[in-house]
Design a protein around this motif. Structure first.
Motif, mmCIF file in Angstrom:
data_model
loop_
_atom_site.group_PDB
_atom_site.id
_atom_site.type_symbol
_atom_site.label_atom_id
_atom_site.label_comp_id
_atom_site.label_asym_id
_atom_site.label_seq_id
_atom_site.Cartn_x
_atom_site.Cartn_y
_atom_site.Cartn_z
ATOM 1 N N VAL A 94 1.175 -1.205 -0.026
ATOM 2 C CA VAL A 94 -0.084 -0.032 -0.063
ATOM 3 C C VAL A 94 0.927 1.163 0.032
ATOM 4 O O VAL A 94 2.125 1.398 0.747
ATOM 5 C CB VAL A 94 -1.131 0.227 1.056
ATOM 6 N N ASP A 95 0.617 2.188 -0.786
ATOM 7 C CA ASP A 95 1.301 3.606 -0.853
ATOM 8 C C ASP A 95 0.705 4.572 0.028
ATOM 9 O O ASP A 95 -0.498 4.623 0.063
ATOM 10 C CB ASP A 95 1.659 3.917 -2.237
ATOM 11 N N THR A 96 1.443 5.499 0.235
ATOM 12 C CA THR A 96 0.931 6.854 1.112
ATOM 13 C C THR A 96 -0.323 7.377 0.310
ATOM 14 O O THR A 96 0.310 7.676 -1.007
ATOM 15 C CB THR A 96 1.930 7.652 1.565
ATOM 16 N N PRO A 97 -1.018 7.903 0.892
ATOM 17 C CA PRO A 97 -2.237 8.744 0.055
ATOM 18 C C PRO A 97 -1.459 9.946 -0.300
ATOM 19 O O PRO A 97 -2.286 10.836 -1.038
ATOM 20 C CB PRO A 97 -3.318 8.849 0.925
ATOM 21 N N TYR A 98 -0.586 10.613 0.459
ATOM 22 C CA TYR A 98 0.155 11.960 0.572
ATOM 23 C C TYR A 98 0.843 12.080 -0.789
ATOM 24 O O TYR A 98 1.376 13.265 -1.283
ATOM 25 C CB TYR A 98 0.737 12.399 1.692
ATOM 26 N N ARG A 99 1.454 10.978 -1.351
ATOM 27 C CA ARG A 99 2.504 11.204 -2.798
ATOM 28 C C ARG A 99 2.003 10.316 -3.907
ATOM 29 O O ARG A 99 1.338 9.190 -3.321
ATOM 30 C CB ARG A 99 3.836 10.958 -2.323
ATOM 31 N N LEU A 100 2.437 10.666 -4.963
ATOM 32 C CA LEU A 100 2.014 9.846 -5.976
ATOM 33 C C LEU A 100 3.128 9.129 -6.305
ATOM 34 O O LEU A 100 4.219 9.408 -7.118
ATOM 35 C CB LEU A 100 1.543 10.766 -7.168
ATOM 36 N N HIS A 101 2.975 7.588 -6.320
ATOM 37 C CA HIS A 101 3.787 6.613 -6.684
ATOM 38 C C HIS A 101 5.478 7.095 -6.626
ATOM 39 O O HIS A 101 5.781 7.236 -7.555
ATOM 40 C CB HIS A 101 3.418 6.158 -8.124
ATOM 41 N N VAL A 102 5.637 7.329 -5.461
ATOM 42 C CA VAL A 102 7.424 7.678 -5.128
ATOM 43 C C VAL A 102 8.141 6.575 -5.455
ATOM 44 O O VAL A 102 9.101 6.578 -6.158
ATOM 45 C CB VAL A 102 7.365 8.312 -3.728
ATOM 46 N N LEU A 103 7.778 5.317 -5.042
ATOM 47 C CA LEU A 103 8.715 4.107 -5.272
ATOM 48 C C LEU A 103 7.925 3.485 -6.136
ATOM 49 O O LEU A 103 6.863 3.221 -6.274
ATOM 50 C CB LEU A 103 8.681 3.364 -3.669
ATOM 51 N N ASP A 104 8.824 2.960 -7.104
ATOM 52 C CA ASP A 104 8.303 2.495 -8.228
ATOM 53 C C ASP A 104 8.345 0.790 -7.919
ATOM 54 O O ASP A 104 9.285 0.316 -7.378
ATOM 55 C CB ASP A 104 9.498 2.488 -9.273
ATOM 56 N N PRO A 105 6.967 0.177 -7.912
ATOM 57 C CA PRO A 105 6.757 -1.101 -7.403
ATOM 58 C C PRO A 105 7.697 -2.302 -8.153
ATOM 59 O O PRO A 105 8.095 -3.081 -7.748
ATOM 60 C CB PRO A 105 5.459 -1.415 -7.914
ATOM 61 N N ALA A 106 8.160 -1.801 -9.312
ATOM 62 C CA ALA A 106 8.706 -2.494 -10.316
ATOM 63 C C ALA A 106 10.316 -2.853 -9.768
ATOM 64 O O ALA A 106 10.965 -3.761 -9.673
ATOM 65 C CB ALA A 106 8.968 -1.892 -11.738
ATOM 66 N N SER A 107 10.877 -1.668 -8.923
ATOM 67 C CA SER A 107 12.121 -1.890 -8.452
ATOM 68 C C SER A 107 12.146 -2.548 -7.030
ATOM 69 O O SER A 107 13.201 -2.854 -6.516
ATOM 70 C CB SER A 107 12.780 -0.535 -8.211
ATOM 71 N N ARG A 108 10.875 -2.651 -6.599
ATOM 72 C CA ARG A 108 10.723 -3.289 -5.294
ATOM 73 C C ARG A 108 10.697 -4.723 -5.124
ATOM 74 O O ARG A 108 9.878 -5.226 -4.914
ATOM 75 C CB ARG A 108 9.644 -2.786 -4.399
ATOM 76 N N THR A 109 11.758 -5.296 -5.796
ATOM 77 C CA THR A 109 11.924 -6.788 -5.720
ATOM 78 C C THR A 109 12.426 -7.390 -4.616
ATOM 79 O O THR A 109 12.935 -6.723 -3.892
ATOM 80 C CB THR A 109 12.716 -7.127 -7.135
ATOM 81 N N ALA A 110 12.370 -8.858 -4.666
ATOM 82 C CA ALA A 110 13.101 -9.363 -3.627
ATOM 83 C C ALA A 110 14.487 -9.258 -3.308
ATOM 84 O O ALA A 110 15.211 -9.100 -2.515
ATOM 85 C CB ALA A 110 12.660 -10.974 -3.944
ATOM 86 N N GLU A 111 15.248 -8.990 -4.528
ATOM 87 C CA GLU A 111 16.539 -8.681 -4.715
ATOM 88 C C GLU A 111 17.191 -7.464 -4.166
ATOM 89 O O GLU A 111 18.069 -7.205 -4.079
ATOM 90 C CB GLU A 111 17.095 -8.858 -5.834
ATOM 91 N N GLN A 112 16.126 -6.631 -4.044
ATOM 92 C CA GLN A 112 16.419 -5.148 -3.570
ATOM 93 C C GLN A 112 17.409 -5.244 -2.348
ATOM 94 O O GLN A 112 16.973 -5.627 -1.430
ATOM 95 C CB GLN A 112 15.023 -4.312 -3.452
ATOM 96 N N SER A 113 18.472 -4.534 -2.617
ATOM 97 C CA SER A 113 19.528 -4.820 -1.608
ATOM 98 C C SER A 113 18.991 -4.267 -0.383
ATOM 99 O O SER A 113 19.212 -4.852 1.064
ATOM 100 C CB SER A 113 20.814 -4.147 -2.072
ATOM 101 N N ASP A 114 18.372 -2.906 -0.259
ATOM 102 C CA ASP A 114 18.082 -2.439 1.072
ATOM 103 C C ASP A 114 17.411 -2.956 2.026
ATOM 104 O O ASP A 114 17.300 -3.326 3.198
ATOM 105 C CB ASP A 114 17.715 -0.909 0.752
ATOM 106 N N VAL A 115 16.238 -3.651 1.167
ATOM 107 C CA VAL A 115 15.105 -4.301 2.037
ATOM 108 C C VAL A 115 15.836 -5.739 2.333
ATOM 109 O O VAL A 115 15.618 -6.044 3.632
ATOM 110 C CB VAL A 115 13.955 -4.606 1.097
ATOM 111 N N SER A 116 16.551 -6.253 1.502
ATOM 112 C CA SER A 116 17.054 -7.749 1.906
ATOM 113 C C SER A 116 17.946 -7.544 3.229
ATOM 114 O O SER A 116 18.159 -8.215 4.147
ATOM 115 C CB SER A 116 17.689 -8.174 0.817
ATOM 116 N N LEU A 117 18.798 -6.293 3.169
ATOM 117 C CA LEU A 117 19.670 -6.086 4.329
ATOM 118 C C LEU A 117 19.082 -5.784 5.614
ATOM 119 O O LEU A 117 19.331 -6.466 6.625
ATOM 120 C CB LEU A 117 20.811 -4.676 4.016
#
Ligand code: ADP
Length: 701
Positions: A144-167
């Motif tokens: 779910v994205d924040t209602p205050y901004r419009l698609h700041v984070l690209d869902p395509a980039s938010r993969t399982a391999e995304q380093s920051d999330v995996s760290l």
């Protein structure tokens, strides 16, 4: 005020006129020494002032510096405190966030109502950009994205391999608690971008994760109190100081930066919170105290400056005063007029050295006296002076032209003074006493006396000249009758014959006496004539006995009348006197007559002895130049009334006499005759009474 002539002539030496010598010139080396001493004292004074000024300045600078330092420390401490509070707020905010995220998971794999719960959370938390539900292999199950901004984070980039999330999730899995990723930059459309930090919360069941993406800027804005951002800049930085995001006020120009940073130790990530505070420091006067101290110091310096100026002025005034005092003192000391000040009670308050020297008393002795008593008042006049002082104190003004008075020196001698008195007025023109100036006029009086005496002598000489003329005329007129008397006597004797006996014999004797006396009278007249004409008479050697014998008959005549006994004493083998016989006889006759007249007093009856004495003189005669000559001394002593001081002073003055029938020429003629012979005529008191007149004559060789 009459001045007593006797007092004036009293022996005591008159005081030296008060004279202060002019000041000696100061030698050059002395001037040099004085100059150096002045320079040194001037330099010392200036050095002290300089030292004082430097000390005050140093004190001022130290106080300002200390106050500034204290102020800076205080500001820094407050900033550190605020930063620490902000870090605590942040930590607890993040913790709360993580808990509320964790609370959204439902038990079991059912995630049907999660999006709703996530959307509700996102509405509450502006700092979150996106919430994701991921499975154990970090694949996104729901987001779910924040209602205050419009698609700041690209869902395509938010993969399982995304380093920051995996760290973050690796750390969360490892720790079993929510963990964070280091911040990473997410570019936005339009050139911008934002710093994002991932939070990974492990699910209680199923091994999945809840991932929240934090916008660092919004985290700061939401979790840090708005007071912190007021007037200062709050930023997240990396531990190496790289600035990530910042909010708050931008730095103003001319302000001083106070920085405080603290580590926010999050599980899986380390962030620094940095607060930059802008203060209008460096202010010279950071607070009221410093300003006050500075103001006081400035006031102190001003007072010092004023004081220095005042001191300089005072020193100059003191120097001027000392100079004028020294000048006044020198004037008072060198003036030869005596000066004296008295107060209104009559006490002496000041005397100058000339006055002290005049009266012979010291200033202390004079000022120690009571009002109505002065040691220089002659005892016999003290009463009169007291009255005069009383009149003065009662307001009686003294004569402007001064008045004369007599003062007494310490040794008792009197002297005449001229006094000028005037009221002593103070600066307010109020009379505080009397000021008097004194001039010792003894010298003037002596000169006046001398000139009076010489005047008298001149008059006497004039009268003497007249008398001389008359004597000359008389001698001329008397010579003829005396010659006639002598020749008639000789004729009568011839007529009586040489052998006259009885009554005729007595007549012959009387006629012979008449002839002798007529002859003597002729000689006297001739002598006087010659004396008056100043013709030199031939001196002859005459035995003293012969001189005495010549006058004795005439002396005896008067002695018999007055009941005087005559004693004649002559030393043995006396030399003859070299003199004008008739004149010396006249001197002897005069002295003997004076002596007998002096004894003709009521208290002297039965005690009248006239002693004529001739002896060799030891001392020389009047001139005192010819010691080689031998001298004879004739003395005529009586037991008469003696000669008083007043008479003694004028004894040899022509025409001075105390007798009603006297001419006053006898003694003056006697002295002239004796002095013409080179001798001297003097007198002294006789013992037990009376007077002895002595005169000297040169003895024949
Ligand atoms: P005269 O005899 O005319 O008075 P003198 O010159 O002889 O003048 O004397 C002056 C004065 O000196 C006298 O009047 C007398 O007072 C005083 N005098 C002179 N001889 C004696 C003496 N032997 N004793 C006292 N007084 C004397």
């Amino acid at each position: 005020m009459a001045v007593d002539a006797a007092d004036l002539a009293a022996p005591g030496a008159p005081p030296e006129p008060a004279y202060a010598p002019p000041p000696l010139p100061v030698p050059p080396y002395r001037r040099l020494v004085v100059g150096f001493a002045r320079l040194r004292s001037l330099w010392q004074r200036w050095f002290l002032w300089l030292l004082l000024a430097i000390l005050v300045l140093a004190l001022l600078v130290t106080v300002v510096w200390l106050a500034g330092k204290h102020e800076v420390e205080q500001v820094q401490a407050a900033l550190d405190r605020d930063t620490a509070d902000a870090v605590t707020d942040l930590r607890s905010g993040l913790q709360r966030n993580a808990q509320s995220l964790r609370a959204t998971q439902a038990p079991g794999p059912d995630r049907s109502h999660w999006p709703e719960a996530a959307a509700a959370l996102l509405r509450e938390h502006r700092e979150w950009l996106r919430l994701e539900w991921r499975d154990a292999r970090l694949r996104t199950l729901d987001a779910v994205d924040t209602p205050y901004r419009l698609h700041v984070l690209d869902p395509a980039s938010r993969t399982a391999e995304q380093s920051d999330v995996s760290l973050a999730c690796a750390a969360a899995r490892k720790l079993g608690t929510p963990a964070y990723s280091p911040s990473h930059y997410v570019p936005l459309g339009g050139g911008g971008g934002m710093e994002v930090m991932e939070l990974c919360v492990p699910m209680d069941t199923g091994g999945g994760f809840l991932v929240a993406s934090y916008s660092l800027r919004d985290t700061l804005a939401e979790l840090v109190g708005p007071t912190l951002t007021r007037g200062q800049e709050v930023a997240f930085t990396e531990t190496d100081g790289t600035r990530l995001v910042a909010i708050g006020t931008a730095r103003r120009v001319g302000t001083r930066v106070f920085t405080s940073q603290q580590l926010i130790d999050l599980p899986g990530a380390a962030l620094m919170l940095r607060v930059d505070g802008w203060r209008s420091a460096p202010d010279l006067f950071p607070n009221v105290l410093t300003a006050l101290v500075t103001a006081i110091s400035i006031a102190l310096v001003s007072v010092l400056v004023l004081l220095a100026r005042d001191t300089r002025r005072r020193l100059r005034a003191e120097r001027d005063l000392a100079d004028s005092l020294a000048f006044r003192k020198a004037m008072e000391d060198s003036v030869i007029t005596g000066l004296r000040a008295r107060d209104l009670q009559g006490r002496i308050t000041y005397v100058n050295p000339a006055f002290c020297e005049m009266v012979g008393f010291s200033a202390e002795e004079l000022m120690a006296r009571e009002a109505n008593d002065a040691p220089y008042w002659p005892t016999e006049l003290a009463h009169e002076y007291q009255q005069r002082q009383a009149r003065r104190l009662a307001g009686g003004m003294p004569p402007r032209e001064g008045f004369e008075s007599v003062f007494m020196r310490k040794d008792g001698t009197r002297f005449p003074v001229l006094i000028f008195e005037a009221p002593l007025l103070n600066a307010q023109r109020v009379q505080t006493g009397w000021m008097s100036a004194f001039i010792d006029v003894s010298e003037q009086r002596r000169i006046e006396e001398l000139s009076r005496a010489s005047q008298e002598r001149l008059q006497a000489s004039a009268r003497l000249a007249t008398v001389g003329e008359m004597a000359s005329l008389l001698s001329h007129e008397l010579t003829q009758p005396l010659a006639a008397i002598a020749s008639y006597a000789t004729g009568s004797l011839n007529m009586l014959g040489p052998d006259a006996r009885g009554e005729q014999g007595e007549v012959a004797m009387a006629v012979r006496r008449i002839a002798e006396q007529a002859d003597r009278a002729g000689q006297v007249i001739r002598s006087v004539h010659d004396f008056v004409r100043r013709r030199d008479r031939t001196r002859e050697a005459v035995a003293p006995q012969a001189l005495i014998d010549a006058v004795l008959p005439l002396v005896r005549l008067q002695a018999r009348k007055l009941g005087v006994i005559i004693e004649v004493v002559l030393e043995d083998r006396l030399p003859a006197a070299m003199c004008d016989r008739t004149l010396v006889e006249q001197v002897l006759l005069n002295l003997a007559r004076n002596a007998m007249q002096a004894m003709d007093t009521a208290d002297n009856i039965g005690n009248r002895v006239l002693r004529l004495r001739v002896a060799r003189a030891v001392a020389v005669g009047g001139s005192g130049v010819d010691d080689a000559r031998r001298w004879l001394e004739f003395s005529v002593a009586d037991l008469g009334s003696g000669i008083g001081e007043e008479v003694a002073a004028r004894l040899f003055t022509p025409f001075f006499t105390t007798r009603a029938d006297g001419m006053g020429l006898g003694l003056s003629l006697c002295r002239t005759v004796v002095e013409q012979h080179g001798g001297a005529l003097m007198f002294e008191p006789n013992r037990p009474r009376g007077t002895v007149f002595r005169f000297t004559l040169p003895a024949a060789a």
